[in-house]
Design a protein around this motif. Structure first.
Motif, PDB file in Angstrom:
ATOM      1  N   VAL A   1      12.978  -1.191  -0.631  1.00 12.30           N
ATOM      2  CA  VAL A   1      12.434  -0.984  -1.853  1.00 12.30           C
ATOM      3  C   VAL A   1      12.645  -2.312  -2.842  1.00 12.30           C
ATOM      4  CG1 VAL A   1      12.101   1.454  -1.908  1.00 12.30           C
ATOM      5  CG2 VAL A   1      14.035   0.524  -2.962  1.00 12.30           C
TER       6      VAL A   1
ATOM      7  N   ASP B   1      12.723  -3.381  -6.816  1.00 14.58           N
ATOM      8  CA  ASP B   1      12.373  -2.925  -8.253  1.00 14.58           C
ATOM      9  C   ASP B   1      11.787  -1.465  -8.062  1.00 14.58           C
ATOM     10  OD1 ASP B   1      13.318  -5.346  -9.348  1.00 14.58           O
ATOM     11  OD2 ASP B   1      11.486  -6.139  -9.024  1.00 14.58           O
ATOM     12  N   GLY B   2      12.080  -0.594  -7.074  1.00 15.37           N
ATOM     13  CA  GLY B   2      11.686   0.917  -7.047  1.00 15.37           C
ATOM     14  C   GLY B   2      10.337   0.886  -6.446  1.00 15.37           C
ATOM     15  N   GLU B   3       9.948  -0.132  -6.081  1.00 11.71           N
ATOM     16  CA  GLU B   3       8.697   0.060  -5.121  1.00 11.71           C
ATOM     17  C   GLU B   3       8.641  -0.375  -3.629  1.00 11.71           C
ATOM     18  OE1 GLU B   3       5.685   0.649  -6.638  1.00 11.71           O
ATOM     19  OE2 GLU B   3       6.389   1.086  -8.355  1.00 11.71           O
TER      20      GLU B   3
ATOM     21  N   ILE C   1       8.515  -1.762  -0.006  1.00 12.64           N
ATOM     22  CA  ILE C   1       8.011  -2.848   0.547  1.00 12.64           C
ATOM     23  C   ILE C   1       8.037  -2.924   2.040  1.00 12.64           C
ATOM     24  CG2 ILE C   1       8.590  -4.415  -1.673  1.00 12.64           C
ATOM     25  CD1 ILE C   1      11.015  -5.203   0.169  1.00 12.64           C
TER      26      ILE C   1
END
Length: 59
Positions: A30, A32-34, A36
């Motif tokens: 991840v 920034d919390g997203e 990938i």
């Protein structure tokens, strides 16, 4: 430089396709919390992919 982290998920948070294979945990990369990356089936795989991505930013 982005910060890449390894996130683990367990139980019902694991995608059904992996649970059907008997896996009760998986890992994502991840930023920034997203997410990938897709779900990875082992922590060593997640660590290796994280290193590969980090080397791209070092170049």
């Amino acid at each position: 430089m982005p910060t890449i982290q390894i996130m683990s998920v367990i139980g019902s948070a694991v995608p059904a396709s992996l649970r059907e294979l008997g896996l009760l945990a998986c890992w994502y990369l991840v930023e920034d919390g997203e997410p990938i990356s897709g779900p990875l089936t082992s922590l060593p795989d997640a660590q290796a992919l994280s290193r590969q991505i980090a080397h791209r930013f070092d170049a």
